[in-house]
Design a protein around this motif. Structure first.
Motif, mmCIF file in Angstrom:
data_model
loop_
_atom_site.group_PDB
_atom_site.id
_atom_site.type_symbol
_atom_site.label_atom_id
_atom_site.label_comp_id
_atom_site.label_asym_id
_atom_site.label_seq_id
_atom_site.Cartn_x
_atom_site.Cartn_y
_atom_site.Cartn_z
ATOM 1 N N UNK A 107 0.786 -1.225 0.000
ATOM 2 C CA UNK A 107 0.000 0.000 0.000
ATOM 3 C C UNK A 107 0.821 1.280 0.000
ATOM 4 N N UNK A 108 2.119 1.168 -0.059
ATOM 5 C CA UNK A 108 3.003 2.337 -0.010
ATOM 6 C C UNK A 108 3.603 2.596 -1.398
ATOM 7 N N UNK A 109 3.785 3.877 -1.740
ATOM 8 C CA UNK A 109 4.402 4.246 -3.013
ATOM 9 C C UNK A 109 5.796 4.798 -2.734
ATOM 10 N N UNK A 110 6.796 4.188 -3.359
ATOM 11 C CA UNK A 110 8.177 4.675 -3.285
ATOM 12 C C UNK A 110 8.485 5.405 -4.581
ATOM 13 N N UNK A 111 9.348 6.408 -4.515
ATOM 14 C CA UNK A 111 9.710 7.204 -5.686
ATOM 15 C C UNK A 111 11.203 7.059 -5.956
ATOM 16 N N UNK A 112 11.529 6.807 -7.224
ATOM 17 C CA UNK A 112 12.921 6.692 -7.661
ATOM 18 C C UNK A 112 13.086 7.580 -8.886
ATOM 19 N N UNK A 113 14.176 8.331 -8.918
ATOM 20 C CA UNK A 113 14.455 9.211 -10.062
ATOM 21 C C UNK A 113 15.729 8.757 -10.755
ATOM 22 N N UNK A 114 15.681 8.752 -12.084
ATOM 23 C CA UNK A 114 16.878 8.564 -12.904
ATOM 24 C C UNK A 114 17.212 9.925 -13.478
ATOM 25 N N UNK A 115 18.449 10.364 -13.282
ATOM 26 C CA UNK A 115 18.872 11.628 -13.874
ATOM 27 C C UNK A 115 20.380 11.610 -14.095
ATOM 28 N N UNK A 116 20.818 12.494 -14.969
ATOM 29 C CA UNK A 116 22.239 12.637 -15.272
ATOM 30 C C UNK A 116 22.706 13.936 -14.635
ATOM 31 N N UNK A 117 23.642 13.808 -13.690
ATOM 32 C CA UNK A 117 24.214 14.978 -13.017
ATOM 33 C C UNK A 117 25.710 14.984 -13.269
ATOM 34 N N UNK A 118 26.231 16.087 -13.766
ATOM 35 C CA UNK A 118 27.667 16.221 -14.052
ATOM 36 C C UNK A 118 28.166 15.054 -14.905
ATOM 37 N N UNK A 119 27.409 14.723 -15.946
ATOM 38 C CA UNK A 119 27.735 13.637 -16.875
ATOM 39 C C UNK A 119 27.765 12.258 -16.223
ATOM 40 N N UNK A 120 27.134 12.093 -15.055
ATOM 41 C CA UNK A 120 27.081 10.798 -14.381
ATOM 42 C C UNK A 120 25.617 10.398 -14.184
ATOM 43 N N UNK A 121 25.176 9.302 -14.828
ATOM 44 C CA UNK A 121 23.797 8.843 -14.651
ATOM 45 C C UNK A 121 23.618 8.137 -13.307
ATOM 46 N N UNK A 122 22.519 8.450 -12.618
ATOM 47 C CA UNK A 122 22.266 7.847 -11.303
ATOM 48 C C UNK A 122 20.784 7.569 -11.096
ATOM 49 N N UNK A 123 20.519 6.568 -10.282
ATOM 50 C CA UNK A 123 19.186 6.316 -9.751
ATOM 51 C C UNK A 123 19.219 6.745 -8.296
ATOM 52 N N UNK A 124 18.182 7.476 -7.856
ATOM 53 C CA UNK A 124 18.123 8.005 -6.505
ATOM 54 C C UNK A 124 16.750 7.753 -5.914
ATOM 55 N N UNK A 125 16.710 7.300 -4.661
ATOM 56 C CA UNK A 125 15.440 7.141 -3.947
ATOM 57 C C UNK A 125 15.018 8.510 -3.428
ATOM 58 N N UNK A 126 13.732 8.837 -3.589
ATOM 59 C CA UNK A 126 13.194 10.125 -3.163
ATOM 60 C C UNK A 126 12.054 9.910 -2.173
ATOM 61 N N UNK A 127 11.810 10.890 -1.321
ATOM 62 C CA UNK A 127 10.695 10.795 -0.390
ATOM 63 C C UNK A 127 9.384 11.285 -1.037
ATOM 64 N N UNK A 128 9.507 12.117 -2.062
ATOM 65 C CA UNK A 128 8.341 12.630 -2.790
ATOM 66 C C UNK A 128 8.611 12.551 -4.280
ATOM 67 N N UNK A 129 7.586 12.663 -5.114
ATOM 68 C CA UNK A 129 7.841 12.641 -6.581
ATOM 69 C C UNK A 129 8.777 13.789 -6.968
ATOM 70 N N UNK A 130 9.602 13.586 -7.996
ATOM 71 C CA UNK A 130 10.496 14.674 -8.423
ATOM 72 C C UNK A 130 9.695 15.841 -8.985
ATOM 73 N N UNK A 131 10.177 17.041 -8.718
ATOM 74 C CA UNK A 131 9.488 18.227 -9.253
ATOM 75 C C UNK A 131 9.866 18.384 -10.709
ATOM 76 N N UNK A 132 8.913 18.857 -11.485
ATOM 77 C CA UNK A 132 9.176 19.088 -12.903
ATOM 78 C C UNK A 132 9.943 20.380 -13.043
ATOM 79 N N UNK A 133 11.011 20.328 -13.802
ATOM 80 C CA UNK A 133 11.837 21.514 -13.898
ATOM 81 C C UNK A 133 12.136 21.820 -15.267
#
Length: 133
Positions: A107-133
């Protein structure tokens, strides 16, 4: 002599690349139902080259994410590794992106973001959905 072997070598490379395992790039239906939910987002950044990322759960393909897209995965409760890879040029290989470990609960929703920061791709666990930027 080298000129004779060049066409033969080229032919061998083309023939052998046809033997490589082809990826279907379809979503795995086994992640369409389950009591725990993980929402994975492909966050577009300036360093992102626009490549699609293929999401994996515990090493198993779960689907493709294009820039700006979200994907909801439904899993069994417990520990899981959310990671992925990007296909290389011409799809002859792939670059693996290290997974992030999360613990899901019913019953719980976890949030994970994939993004490229400083030319390094990463997956990161988030407490809330990522904000659209």
């Amino acid at each position: 002599m080298i000129l004779r072997f060049s066409p033969i070598a080229l032919l061998a490379v083309v023939a052998l690349s046809g033997c490589a395992k082809k990826h279907s790039y379809q979503d795995d239906p086994s992640f369409a139902a389950g009591p725990a939910q993980v929402s994975v987002s492909h966050v577009k950044t300036r360093a992102d080259d626009g490549s699609s990322v293929f999401v994996t759960v515990d090493g198993k393909d779960a689907g493709q994410l294009n820039g700006g897209e979200n994907k909801d995965l439904f899993l069994t409760p417990g520990k899981h590794k959310i990671g992925g890879y990007v296909a290389t040029l011409f799809g002859l290989g792939r670059v693996t992106i290290s997974p992030v470990e999360i613990t899901t609960a019913q019953g719980e929703v976890k949030h994970v973001a994939y993004e490229v920061k400083s030319d390094k791709p990463t997956f990161t666990a988030l407490s809330t959905p990522p904000s659209e930027g």
